[in-house]
Design a protein around this motif. Structure first.
Motif, PDB file in Angstrom:
ATOM      1  N   LYS A 265     -53.056  43.932  25.356  1.00  0.00           N
ATOM      2  CA  LYS A 265     -51.810  43.852  24.598  1.00  0.00           C
ATOM      3  C   LYS A 265     -51.119  45.218  24.698  1.00  0.00           C
ATOM      4  O   LYS A 265     -50.464  45.503  25.668  1.00  0.00           O
ATOM      5  N   VAL A 266     -51.367  46.066  23.671  1.00  0.00           N
ATOM      6  CA  VAL A 266     -50.714  47.377  23.680  1.00  0.00           C
ATOM      7  C   VAL A 266     -51.386  48.311  24.695  1.00  0.00           C
ATOM      8  O   VAL A 266     -50.748  49.190  25.268  1.00  0.00           O
ATOM      9  N   LEU A 267     -52.684  48.125  24.933  1.00  0.00           N
ATOM     10  CA  LEU A 267     -53.454  49.182  25.584  1.00  0.00           C
ATOM     11  C   LEU A 267     -53.731  49.156  27.092  1.00  0.00           C
ATOM     12  O   LEU A 267     -54.025  50.173  27.668  1.00  0.00           O
ATOM     13  N   GLY A 268     -53.741  48.032  27.727  1.00  0.00           N
ATOM     14  CA  GLY A 268     -54.111  48.029  29.162  1.00  0.00           C
ATOM     15  C   GLY A 268     -54.611  46.666  29.559  1.00  0.00           C
ATOM     16  O   GLY A 268     -54.396  45.704  28.826  1.00  0.00           O
ATOM     17  N   VAL A 269     -55.290  46.519  30.681  1.00  0.00           N
ATOM     18  CA  VAL A 269     -55.746  45.182  31.064  1.00  0.00           C
ATOM     19  C   VAL A 269     -57.042  44.810  30.328  1.00  0.00           C
ATOM     20  O   VAL A 269     -57.807  45.678  29.911  1.00  0.00           O
ATOM     21  N   ALA A 270     -57.280  43.510  30.210  1.00  0.00           N
ATOM     22  CA  ALA A 270     -58.434  43.023  29.456  1.00  0.00           C
ATOM     23  C   ALA A 270     -59.740  43.589  29.994  1.00  0.00           C
ATOM     24  O   ALA A 270     -59.835  43.937  31.178  1.00  0.00           O
ATOM     25  N   GLY A 271     -60.736  43.669  29.143  1.00  0.00           N
ATOM     26  CA  GLY A 271     -62.053  44.109  29.609  1.00  0.00           C
ATOM     27  C   GLY A 271     -62.630  45.232  28.784  1.00  0.00           C
ATOM     28  O   GLY A 271     -63.819  45.519  28.885  1.00  0.00           O
ATOM     29  N   VAL A 272     -61.792  45.875  27.973  1.00  0.00           N
ATOM     30  CA  VAL A 272     -62.337  46.959  27.157  1.00  0.00           C
ATOM     31  C   VAL A 272     -61.718  46.875  25.761  1.00  0.00           C
ATOM     32  O   VAL A 272     -60.583  46.438  25.592  1.00  0.00           O
TER      33      VAL A 272
END
Ligand code: PMP
Length: 411
Positions: A261-268
């Motif tokens: 969402k706000v932070l980057g691509v999924a996975g973390v």
């Protein structure tokens, strides 16, 4: 014919074809698309610059031609859409996964092309530097102090935190049983409550004897936002997945936010834990203990290197924006337009996730798609419509969206 003449005035237009959808050259998907939007006896307008590919086509109902006022308004819309580069841009307002800032995407693409980021060892000094940079940027942007909070990069999404947070609180309090109060006001807070109930005693009321309180700062399905919550004497946990950094940072003891969402691509998932809560406990397997990750700088096992790298790049792009001011300006503008309209009904209170309903929702979605506006469909569990105003949608994008909504209201 008047309509065609009006549109022919647009500089560069050489050919305008107006016909009934059933007689048009539309085929396959384009035809299905036209028929969902209007009927086969409705109209199709094809605008060409020169012979060759149509520049753009527009669909409208036959009765537009019956009223001079509607026809002029429609032709003004066609004219303003043509030759306006902004019209041809795709604007994705999805709740997540969603678009990333374009400068971050360029840097990520370059790193992928070089190959370095995909093949990097998680034990390399290079990766540790990336991770530390992401941490520093997160401290800087959130205002959380490195003396008080540990920042962890974990896998398993926000859903794992629904259980990992209560399990760690239980280990820290060294109790066999703990009680959690959940502020349930939407889909995700309900999910957190259900998952929490699998590991401790949970209630949807604030219990006097609760050990912790859990809340979701922006429930992404209903668009309900809560300001920072405090409960003296209790451990506070906040799921800030969809509004982290966009509003005041929660004053909670455990704050978590997944990427995508706000932070980057999924996975973390970023988890900020008050250092005083980190505790080694034989009651908890190491792999679920926050302390394990705090001690190993989140490199206990193989971390999601690429996702962490995207978080770092996105934070880098975010650091020059006035996130809180921009969020409240964009959200306030969209909410006030929807609130003043008799056609749309805005729900919730969020400035980041604006949910609304209106008549002919399916048609609106198709109409918006013809203008390059996508990701507006509400969550599958609730229906309705939803606009997510993450940092990389600009005020101009919101203005374009509002003008499109206004246009549809008139049709
Ligand atoms: N919390 C919130 C507020 C969310 O919006 C979502 C998903 N969109 C989740 C939790 C679940 O996150 P994940 O899919 O990472 O488990």
């Amino acid at each position: 014919m008047l309509l065609v003449d009006l549109i022919k005035q647009v500089p560069g237009v050489t050919q305008v074809n107006l016909m009934l959808v059933k007689d048009s050259p539309l085929k396959g998907e384009e035809l299905t698309h036209a028929l969902t939007f209007i009927g086969e006896d409705d109209c199709y307008l094809e605008v060409r610059k020169e012979t060759g590919k149509p520049l753009r086509y527009f669909l409208f109902t036959k009765d537009t031609l019956d009223s001079e006022e509607r026809m002029t308004s429609f032709s003004e819309y066609v004219k303003s859409s043509l030759f306006n580069e902004e019209t041809f841009k795709t604007r994705n307002f999805a709740a997540g996964p969603c678009p990333l800032p374009s400068d971050a995407v360029k840097r990520i693409q370059a790193a992928v092309q070089e190959g370095s980021i995909l093949e990097m060892s998680h034990r390399s000094a290079e990766f540790e530097a990336i991770l530390n940079e992401a941490k520093t940027l997160f401290y800087q942007l959130s205002g959380l102090s490195p003396e008080e909070y540990e920042i962890l990069f974990l896998q398993g999404g926000a859903s794992l935190q629904f259980v990992m947070a209560p399990m760690n609180i239980k280990a820290f309090l060294a109790k066999d049983k703990i009680k959690g109060s959940y502020l349930v006001n939407g889909y995700w807070s309900q999910k957190a409550f259900e998952a929490g109930s699998q590991v401790c005693t949970c209630s949807a009321d604030v219990m006097e004897d609760a050990d912790f309180v859990h809340y979701v700062s922006n429930d992404t399905v209903e668009g309900i936002q809560l300001p920072p919550q405090t409960f003296p004497g209790k451990i506070v946990v906040c799921d800030a997945s969809s509004d982290i950094l966009l509003v005041e940072t929660p004053k909670a003891d455990i704050i978590y936010a997944h990427s995508q969402k706000v932070l980057g691509v999924a996975g973390v998932t970023i988890v900020a834990v008050r250092k005083a809560l980190l505790y080694h406990s034989s009651l908890l397997p190491d792999v679920l203990n926050y302390q394990t990750y705090a001690k190993t700088n989140s490199i206990y096992n193989t971390p999601p290197i690429f996702s962490i790298f995207t978080v770092k790049e996105v934070l880098e792009s975010l650091k020059n924006l006035s996130l809180k001011v921009e969020t409240s300006t964009k959200g306030g503008y969209l909410r006030s337009y929807l609130g003043s309209s008799e056609f749309y009904k805005v729900t919730g209170n969020s400035l980041v996730t604006v949910c609304f309903t209106c008549p002919r929702e399916e048609q609106l979605l198709t109409f918006l798609e013809t203008r390059g506006i996508v990701g507006v469909k509400g969550h599958r569990s609730k229906g309705g419509l939803r606009i997510s105003l993450y940092p990389w949608c600009s005020s101009a994008d919101v203005a374009f969206l509002v003008s499109s909504l206004q246009q549809f209201e008139k049709f």
